[in-house]
Write an enzyme that holds these catalytic residues in place. Sequence first.
Site, short mmCIF file in Angstrom:
data_model
loop_
_atom_site.label_atom_id
_atom_site.label_comp_id
_atom_site.label_asym_id
_atom_site.label_seq_id
_atom_site.Cartn_x
_atom_site.Cartn_y
_atom_site.Cartn_z
N ASP A 84 0.80 -1.36 0.01
CA ASP A 84 0.23 -0.12 -0.18
C ASP A 84 0.86 1.04 -0.08
O ASP A 84 1.82 1.38 0.80
CB ASP A 84 -1.11 0.03 1.24
N HIS A 131 -1.96 1.90 9.48
CA HIS A 131 -2.92 0.77 9.94
C HIS A 131 -1.78 -0.44 9.60
O HIS A 131 -0.73 -0.60 8.86
CB HIS A 131 -3.81 0.47 8.81
MN MN Z 1 -2.97 3.72 0.95
MN MN Z 2 -2.85 2.76 3.71
#
Ligand code: MN
Ligand code: MN
Length: 301
Positions: A98, A158
Amino acid sequence: MEEETELILDKYRSAGRILAEVREEAVERIKEGVALLEVAEFVENSIREKGAQPAFPCNISRNEEAAHATPSIDDKSVFGKDIVKLDIGAHIDGYIGDSAVTVDLSGNNEGLVKASEAALSEAIKIIRDGVSTVEIGEVIENTIREQGYKPVVNLTGHGLIRYNSHAPPTIPNVKYEHGVILRENNVIAIEPFATDAQGAGKVVESGNAEIYSLLKAKPVRLREAKKLLEEIKKYQGLPFAKRWLPRERLDLALRTLKNTGALRDYPVLREEGKGLIAQAEHTVIVKEDGCEVTTAAFKLD
Ligand code: MN
Ligand code: MN
């Protein structure tokens, strides 16, 4: 280390490497007059061509938009003198990379972009086995404030676990009370968001959603809703774009699934005070003496 752990970490590394390549290529395409849809499709197709799958739709959020904007299927909008957040994800077998980058087409928000990048870079420097998420939040907040900007308090980094792009723990962008200790081989995404003097330092939901995820399949009667439910099971709970779906009575089918509680939607998140937003994000694997950035294209400073 157990062999299984290494095999899993290698999937995170491969997904991250693919994502980094796609991110660098996509950044070159973000220019005034280019269609957002063209960039989003380039990102998603490139991820597939390189042997991974999108972990979520290509997010292209502009100016006071912070996250969750992705073009609709017939989107005609083109980049102007925008401050553009490109937030993308790739997975291999559910193991996710990510990453996000801000491209400043306005030409006069370099400081804001640098603040989010510096915060990410400073956070990465302190990540190691035993670090608390409280320390990470503090470093991010201090770095952004030292540069004269504000952190966005209700957007966070996260954890990443298989087929879950937003797992615990929360990695805050400000100093807060209760943290979690990170341990070796935890995989986490760090994503500082900064806003300018006009910004409230907070985002709110606004507008229609173009992104959804399946929470839990529930029985439905409507034929199109049933078909749609079967279709979206393949994303295994990861977010998907409305424009990826079959179009037959799509709005009705989506609404029906939403009403049964089967779907979560992701409305666009905007800065509450209409401040401009910059974001920088990497995925890292926590190590005994530091961390490994899976989504880095080149060595960070
Ligand atoms: Mn992201
Ligand atoms: Mn993220």
